[in-house]
Design a protein around this motif. Structure first.
Motif, mmCIF file in Angstrom:
data_model
loop_
_atom_site.group_PDB
_atom_site.id
_atom_site.type_symbol
_atom_site.label_atom_id
_atom_site.label_comp_id
_atom_site.label_asym_id
_atom_site.label_seq_id
_atom_site.Cartn_x
_atom_site.Cartn_y
_atom_site.Cartn_z
ATOM 1 N N ILE A 276 44.579 44.656 40.866
ATOM 2 C CA ILE A 276 44.746 45.456 42.089
ATOM 3 C C ILE A 276 45.499 44.629 43.135
ATOM 4 O O ILE A 276 45.684 43.422 42.974
ATOM 5 C CB ILE A 276 43.383 45.954 42.641
ATOM 6 C CG1 ILE A 276 42.451 44.771 42.965
ATOM 7 C CG2 ILE A 276 42.712 46.884 41.639
ATOM 8 C CD1 ILE A 276 41.151 45.182 43.637
ATOM 9 N N PRO B 227 35.067 46.454 34.763
ATOM 10 C CA PRO B 227 34.916 46.973 36.116
ATOM 11 C C PRO B 227 34.860 48.504 36.163
ATOM 12 O O PRO B 227 35.503 49.188 35.368
ATOM 13 C CB PRO B 227 36.171 46.467 36.822
ATOM 14 C CG PRO B 227 36.505 45.212 36.107
ATOM 15 C CD PRO B 227 36.198 45.498 34.665
ATOM 16 N N PHE B 228 34.063 49.006 37.057
ATOM 17 C CA PHE B 228 34.032 50.452 37.321
ATOM 18 C C PHE B 228 33.787 50.663 38.799
ATOM 19 O O PHE B 228 33.298 49.784 39.493
ATOM 20 C CB PHE B 228 32.953 51.156 36.476
ATOM 21 C CG PHE B 228 31.550 50.669 36.709
ATOM 22 C CD1 PHE B 228 31.053 49.554 36.050
ATOM 23 C CD2 PHE B 228 30.704 51.320 37.610
ATOM 24 C CE1 PHE B 228 29.744 49.088 36.266
ATOM 25 C CE2 PHE B 228 29.401 50.869 37.838
ATOM 26 C CZ PHE B 228 28.926 49.751 37.163
ATOM 27 N N ASN B 229 34.169 51.843 39.280
ATOM 28 C CA ASN B 229 34.038 52.178 40.700
ATOM 29 C C ASN B 229 32.886 53.136 40.938
ATOM 30 O O ASN B 229 32.558 53.949 40.081
ATOM 31 C CB ASN B 229 35.325 52.826 41.202
ATOM 32 C CG ASN B 229 36.418 51.799 41.473
ATOM 33 O OD1 ASN B 229 36.136 50.651 41.815
ATOM 34 N ND2 ASN B 229 37.675 52.214 41.321
ATOM 35 N N PRO C 28 41.243 45.597 35.600
ATOM 36 C CA PRO C 28 42.525 46.034 36.182
ATOM 37 C C PRO C 28 42.987 45.083 37.294
ATOM 38 O O PRO C 28 42.165 44.456 37.956
ATOM 39 C CB PRO C 28 42.193 47.410 36.784
ATOM 40 C CG PRO C 28 40.869 47.817 36.243
ATOM 41 C CD PRO C 28 40.169 46.568 35.824
ATOM 42 N N SER D 236 36.127 52.345 47.045
ATOM 43 C CA SER D 236 36.988 52.385 48.219
ATOM 44 C C SER D 236 36.811 53.706 48.928
ATOM 45 O O SER D 236 36.658 54.737 48.272
ATOM 46 C CB SER D 236 38.461 52.315 47.768
ATOM 47 O OG SER D 236 38.991 51.087 48.153
HETATM 48 C C1 LIG Z 1 38.736 51.248 41.702
HETATM 49 O O1 LIG Z 1 39.368 51.782 42.853
HETATM 50 C C2 LIG Z 1 40.445 50.995 43.323
HETATM 51 C C3 LIG Z 1 40.879 51.540 44.665
HETATM 52 O O2 LIG Z 1 40.968 52.901 44.653
HETATM 53 C C4 LIG Z 1 41.534 51.008 42.273
HETATM 54 O O3 LIG Z 1 42.628 50.231 42.690
HETATM 55 C C5 LIG Z 1 40.985 50.426 40.988
HETATM 56 O O4 LIG Z 1 41.933 50.487 39.968
HETATM 57 C C6 LIG Z 1 39.737 51.170 40.560
HETATM 58 N N1 LIG Z 1 39.128 50.461 39.467
HETATM 59 C C7 LIG Z 1 38.785 51.036 38.352
HETATM 60 C C8 LIG Z 1 38.133 50.165 37.343
HETATM 61 O O5 LIG Z 1 38.962 52.230 38.153
#
Ligand SMILES: *[C@@H]1O[C@H](CO)[C@@H](O)[C@H](O)[C@H]1NC(C)=O
Ligand SMILES: *[C@@H]1O[C@H](CO)[C@@H](O)[C@H](O)[C@H]1NC(C)=O
Ligand SMILES: *[C@@H]1O[C@H](CO)[C@@H](O)[C@H](O)[C@H]1NC(C)=O
Ligand SMILES: *[C@@H]1O[C@H](CO)[C@@H](O)[C@H](O)[C@H]1NC(C)=O
Ligand SMILES: *[C@@H]1O[C@H](CO)[C@@H](O)[C@H](O)[C@H]1NC(C)=O
Ligand SMILES: *[C@@H]1O[C@H](CO)[C@@H](O)[C@H](O)[C@H]1NC(C)=O
Length: 491
Positions: A142, A113-115, A140, A166
């Motif tokens: 959450i 996963p990536f944001n 991760p 987010s």
């Molecule tokens: C993506 O963002 C969410 C919310 O800010 C955070 O909880 C999560 O750990 C992030 N995921 C990654 C892969 O960085």
């Protein structure tokens, strides 16, 4: 039906590419000198070759980068989680300076996963496949969504979504029909084996975000839901193909959840759960969060969902669902057309729902409403939280090879009201004494064959058809821009 066609390059595609390059040549960039990759010329110096990609989107970006620039390896085996994350971090600095676009080249890009970031475009080459890793440790954990109080598969936390974000503004995920493959089989078998400690991740989830544009992609085999915008607004999802085995668990297509101003159009979805499901939180958690899903347009949807609905409203609807307009819906081999799912304890409402022009073939039920959907986050739900279902209009529906026209079950002493059904022709597979089953529902019908139940009083010939709003919906005037991305071809 052949669902996975082989891609082959056709003459029109070659011509189109060539035209794109000609267009690129007219640009100012001096580096555009050679197009040998496209029509076989070789100028011998091996430098300056380019590829040009055109796409339309809500915004073009001033800054671009390719995943390869961040050490990405598209061999289907090397992890690119770091590369995606580094690329997004790098491009995030341009959010207030024209925005950034990350190009994912042809190849198989394994990743955890990536944001994403704001003022950002993720663009997939037509032969790019983003492959979700099956290494659970790369996902991760959450927090559960506040409007759900818990995960859906398991109490407590949930795996993050493959592509997340987010509190973002202006996010585009598009491509020339490039692919995001969730490799979900691994998760489905864990789910069936009751081996999940946390809820499965989704393929794409954007939370608390505004201005989201997702288009021209193929999404395969999500671990669970495919596209999940939540607590977000001003969203267009267009030209998406979603494919998952029809018995894969909870592989819903597109689920706007506590979202306002949504337009879903020209999507083709085959899945193991609802093709589109509109939601807004679960029982006491959704009531407390209090964020509705509203002003939602769904058009030109094609769906195959043998175990679920073409369009579902609920079952999690505790923030309310209002102003949903769906038209030009085609489905084959699906359990039900439109389905409203709710229960005592959900509270809130489902109201002002308009559906017209559905063409359905091989269905169990055309219309289905359920007032006693049995699933609660826990036993703390409020037995006095009675949902209101009111103002539901269905018209211009043709359905063939149907088991039963409708199963409409409201809540005893709290009937579903304002139901209007007009100009509906249902051809049953086998004649039935009671093609319509109705309990605790009130409304009207006209031009319905076979005739609807008595609680939907027949208004006779010449009755007004059921209403469909004529005012513009908020996302109708979204303007698209023509963007071009020119990429130097590396040796
Ligand atoms: C993506 O963002 C969410 C919310 O800010 C955070 O909880 C999560 O750990 C992030 N995921 C990654 C892969 O960085
Ligand atoms: C998506 O693809 C279709 C053709 O498949 C094309 O007409 C449309 O312009 C594309 N949309 C975007 C946003 O690129
Ligand atoms: C994201 O937005 C929500 C809702 O406005 C807010 O509660 C939350 O604190 C924000 N999160 C971050 C990391 O800014
Ligand atoms: C995109 O790819 C999918 C899967 O290969 C295919 O079914 C679909 O027709 C393609 N869509 C477009 C617009 O080319
Ligand atoms: C009608 O529905 C039945 C049961 O789902 C299915 O087996 C059959 O193939 C369908 N017939 C046609 C003509 O689609
Ligand atoms: C009734 O619905 C059919 C499609 O199912 C449509 O062709 C026809 O025009 C409709 N008639 C009226 C009066 O709206």
């Amino acid at each position: 039906m052949e669902l996975q066609r082989r891609r082959s390059i056709s003459l029109p595609q070659i011509l189109a590419t060539w035209l794109l390059l000609m267009a690129a040549y007219t640009g100012p960039a001096e580096c555009i000198r050679r197009t040998s990759r496209f029509h076989g010329e070789d100028e011998g110096d091996g430098s300056g070759a380019v590829e040009a990609f055109k796409y339309s989107a809500t915004a073009c970006r001033a800054h671009t980068a390719s995943l390869e620039d961040f050490g990405g390896v598209g061999d289907g085996a090397t992890s690119n989680t770091e590369a995606f994350s580094a690329a997004v971090t790098h491009l995030s600095q341009f959010a207030s300076d024209g925005g950034g676009m990350l190009f994912v080249p042809a190849g198989r890009w394994l990743t955890g996963p990536f944001n994403l970031t704001s003022s950002f475009t993720l663009f997939l080459h037509r032969d790019a496949v983003i492959l979700a890793t099956q290494d659970m440790n790369a996902w991760p954990i959450i927090d559960p969504l506040p409007s759900y109080g818990r995960g859906r598969d398991a109490a407590g936390g949930r795996y993050s979504s493959l592509i997340g974000g987010s509190n973002l503004t202006d996010v585009i995920i598009t491509g020339d029909n490039g692919t995001i493959d969730g490799q979900g089989a691994f998760w489905w078998s864990k789910f069936h084996g009751h081996k999940l400690k946390y809820t499965r991740g989704y393929l794409i989830e954007l939370m608390h975000s505004d201005q989201i544009f997702i288009s021209n992609l193929t999404l395969l085999n999500s671990p669970s839901w495919n596209i999940h915008p939540v607590y977000s607004s001003n969203i267009v999802v267009s030209g998406i193909t979603i494919l998952a085995p029809v018995h894969s668990p909870n592989t819903d297509g597109i689920n706007p959840d506590s979202c306002s101003n949504v337009r879903i159009e020209d999507c083709y979805i085959v899945s193991g759960d609802d093709c589109v499901a509109i939601k807004s939180g679960w029982d006491e958690y959704g009531i407390a969060y209090g964020m509705p899903s509203q002003h939602i347009v769904i058009r030109r949807l094609t769906c195959i969902s043998p175990t679920s609905a073409v369009i579902a409203l609920g079952s999690e609807m505790s923030g309310g669902i209002q102003d949903v307009r769906a038209e030009d819906i085609t489905a084959i081999n699906s359990e039900s057309g439109v389905r409203i799912k709710t229960a005592v304890g959900r509270g809130a409402y489902v109201k002002d729902v308009y559906v017209r022009r559905m063409y359905l073939s091989t269905m169990k039920w055309v219309f289905w409403m359920t007032g006693n959907y049995k699933s609660h986050p826990d036993d703390k739900f409020d037995p006095n939280a009675i949902p209101v279902v009111d103002g539901i209009s269905y018209s211009e529906v043709t359905a063939y090879n149907v088991t039963m026209a409708a199963r409409l079950e409201g809540i005893p002493n709290a009937p579903f009201t304002g139901i209007c059904i007009s100009n509906v022709t249902v051809e049953l597979r086998k004649a039935r004494k009671l093609p319509w089953y109705c309990a605790d529902v009130e409304g009207v019908s006209s031009g319905v064959s076979p005739a609807a139940c008595a609680s939907l009083a027949d208004q006779g010939d010449g009755a007004q058809p059921c209403p469909f709003p004529t005012d513009a919906s908020p996302m109708d005037d979204v303007q698209l821009q023509e963007c071009t991305y020119v990429k130097a071809i590396s040796a």
